[in-house]
Design a protein around this motif. Structure first.
Motif, short mmCIF file in Angstrom:
data_model
loop_
_atom_site.label_atom_id
_atom_site.label_comp_id
_atom_site.label_asym_id
_atom_site.label_seq_id
_atom_site.Cartn_x
_atom_site.Cartn_y
_atom_site.Cartn_z
N THR A 113 -1.20 62.22 27.81
CA THR A 113 -1.78 60.91 27.11
C THR A 113 -3.01 61.31 26.59
OG1 THR A 113 -2.68 58.98 27.18
CG2 THR A 113 -3.00 60.21 29.24
N ARG A 114 -3.44 60.87 25.31
CA ARG A 114 -4.87 61.05 24.96
C ARG A 114 -5.22 59.68 24.54
NH1 ARG A 114 -1.73 63.92 21.57
NH2 ARG A 114 -2.38 62.65 19.51
N SER A 115 -5.03 58.54 25.37
CA SER A 115 -5.68 57.29 25.49
C SER A 115 -7.00 57.36 26.06
CB SER A 115 -4.86 56.33 26.26
OG SER A 115 -5.42 55.25 26.44
N GLN A 116 -8.08 56.72 25.41
CA GLN A 116 -9.27 56.87 25.72
C GLN A 116 -9.58 56.39 27.16
OE1 GLN A 116 -10.93 52.97 23.40
NE2 GLN A 116 -12.30 53.57 24.95
N TYR A 117 -8.42 55.68 27.81
CA TYR A 117 -8.70 55.19 29.17
C TYR A 117 -8.35 56.21 30.41
CZ TYR A 117 -9.53 50.98 26.70
OH TYR A 117 -10.11 50.03 25.89
N CYS A 130 -2.45 56.16 21.00
CA CYS A 130 -1.93 54.87 21.72
C CYS A 130 -0.32 55.12 22.09
CB CYS A 130 -2.00 53.66 20.84
SG CYS A 130 -3.67 52.95 20.68
N PRO A 131 0.15 54.54 23.12
CA PRO A 131 -0.50 53.35 23.66
C PRO A 131 -1.39 53.73 24.78
CG PRO A 131 1.72 53.84 24.69
CD PRO A 131 1.45 54.80 23.44
N ASP A 132 -2.13 52.69 25.31
CA ASP A 132 -2.93 52.80 26.63
C ASP A 132 -2.36 53.08 27.87
OD1 ASP A 132 -5.20 52.81 24.63
OD2 ASP A 132 -5.19 50.85 24.81
N SER A 133 -1.49 54.02 27.88
CA SER A 133 -0.60 54.48 29.18
C SER A 133 -0.77 55.96 29.46
CB SER A 133 0.69 54.16 28.96
OG SER A 133 1.32 54.89 27.98
N ALA A 134 -0.20 56.35 30.65
CA ALA A 134 -0.29 57.56 31.08
C ALA A 134 0.73 58.38 30.25
CB ALA A 134 0.05 57.35 32.44
N LEU A 135 1.53 57.78 29.55
CA LEU A 135 2.28 58.68 28.82
C LEU A 135 2.36 58.13 27.24
CD1 LEU A 135 4.67 60.86 28.10
CD2 LEU A 135 6.21 58.91 28.58
N ALA A 136 1.43 58.88 26.52
CA ALA A 136 1.13 58.58 25.11
C ALA A 136 0.92 59.91 24.40
CB ALA A 136 -0.12 57.89 25.01
#
Length: 323
Positions: free
Chosen positions: A70-74, A130-136
């Protein structure tokens, strides 16, 4: 004023470092008259970057094996992606700016001096997704654009362009923050940016349409650079059906345009106004299914070649006749 001082000191320190670097680490420079050969643009290199950024392949980051799922900021994957991008630039001997502009955001940039040390061209894309998840995985949005920036750096870092170059990979494009921070800082510092070329989502093609949006704002001298893209497309037979818009894209380039800088952007999505039908848009956008297996690799290769070859011409490199 604080922003002006900070930004100016960073640029000055990078330029000083570039002038004082050891010859053992500086890329070998050729004469400005030596051509840029578009045939050197490698689809294998482009695919490698997308695969590693989207978690298809694991990579070594900070000395350990890691999969960027993932590359979500979270999630920590976004920071690890930033470290991966830094290591790729460092392997080319380029000067790095790790611009941490907030507690969660960091732009990764590399700077290459040209013969003209004061005037800059920027080639860019965003690395968050996105999405803001562990798989993005964000393969198309926007590992595809990041691969263009890294491939341009791989080839151009071996040459000496007329103008200075910034290879920029923005964070938090999905929230309009990373590129906006840099654009605001550059405007305040009165930085001389001749043009910014933004690549955002360039790997998906539906029904072999070969369509792409070319955003060419009519202000600030942008048209001379979009004309280069059109000429290169015709000269090298890349076969991209360019559909033009007289506005910036709804992406990182719009922040630079709003500050009066020349910008151009290339994007697979064809939808300029609310009433328009959507052509050639990736239906897996912002989902965990935005993966490399959805790409049209021939389209992705030619879109990448079009962007990189056009940028090489913009920065004053002579183009070879070879495709």
């Amino acid at each position: 004023m604080k922003k002006l001082v900070l930004f100016s000191s960073i640029i000055l320190s990078l330029l000083f470092f570039s002038c004082s670097k050891s010859n053992n680490t500086e890329p070998v420079a050729t004469l400005p008259s030596d051509p840029f050969n578009p045939a050197g643009i490698s689809i294998d290199s482009l695919i490698r970057t997308v695969s590693e950024l989207s978690g298809e392949k694991s990579v070594t980051i900070l000395g350990s094996n890691y999969t960027i799922s993932t590359r979500s900021q979270y999630f920590e994957g976004n920071n690890m992606a930033a470290e991966y991008l830094k290591s790729r630039f460092k392997s080319l001997g380029l000067n790095i700016l790790d611009q941490k502009y907030s507690s969660s955001g960091r732009n990764i940039l590399a700077i290459q001096q040209g013969e003209d040390k004061e005037n800059y061209f920027i080639i860019c894309g965003h690395y968050d997704c996105c999405p803001d998840s562990a798989l993005a995985p964000g393969a198309d949005d926007n590992a595809s654009g990041c691969s263009v920036v890294l491939e341009a750096a791989r080839l151009i870092s071996k040459l000496r362009p007329k103008y200075s170059v910034i290879y920029a990979l923005w964070d938090e494009e999905e929230r309009g923050q990373g590129s906006q921070y840099f654009a605001d800082s550059a405007f305040t510092a009165k930085m001389k940016i001749k043009c910014l070329l933004n690549a955002d989502m360039i790997g998906y093609d539906i029904n072999n349409s070969r369509m792409a949006a070319l955003y060419e704002p009519h202000e600030y001298g942008s048209l001379q650079y979009t004309n280069i893209i059109k000429d290169v497309n015709n000269q090298y037979g890349y076969g991209i059906n360019l559909i033009t818009s007289d506005s910036p894209a709804a992406s990182d380039d719009e922040f630079f345009h709003s500050k009066g800088f020349a910008t151009v952007a290339i994007n697979e999505k064809i939808k300029f106004y609310a009433q328009d039908p959507v052509y050639n848009f990736n239906k897996y956008y912002h989902t965990s299914s935005d993966r490399l297996d959805k790409f049209d690799k021939n389209y992705f290769e030619n879109m990448s070649k079009l962007a990189i070859t056009s940028f090489a011409k913009m920065i004053g490199l002579n183009l070879s006749a070879a495709k």
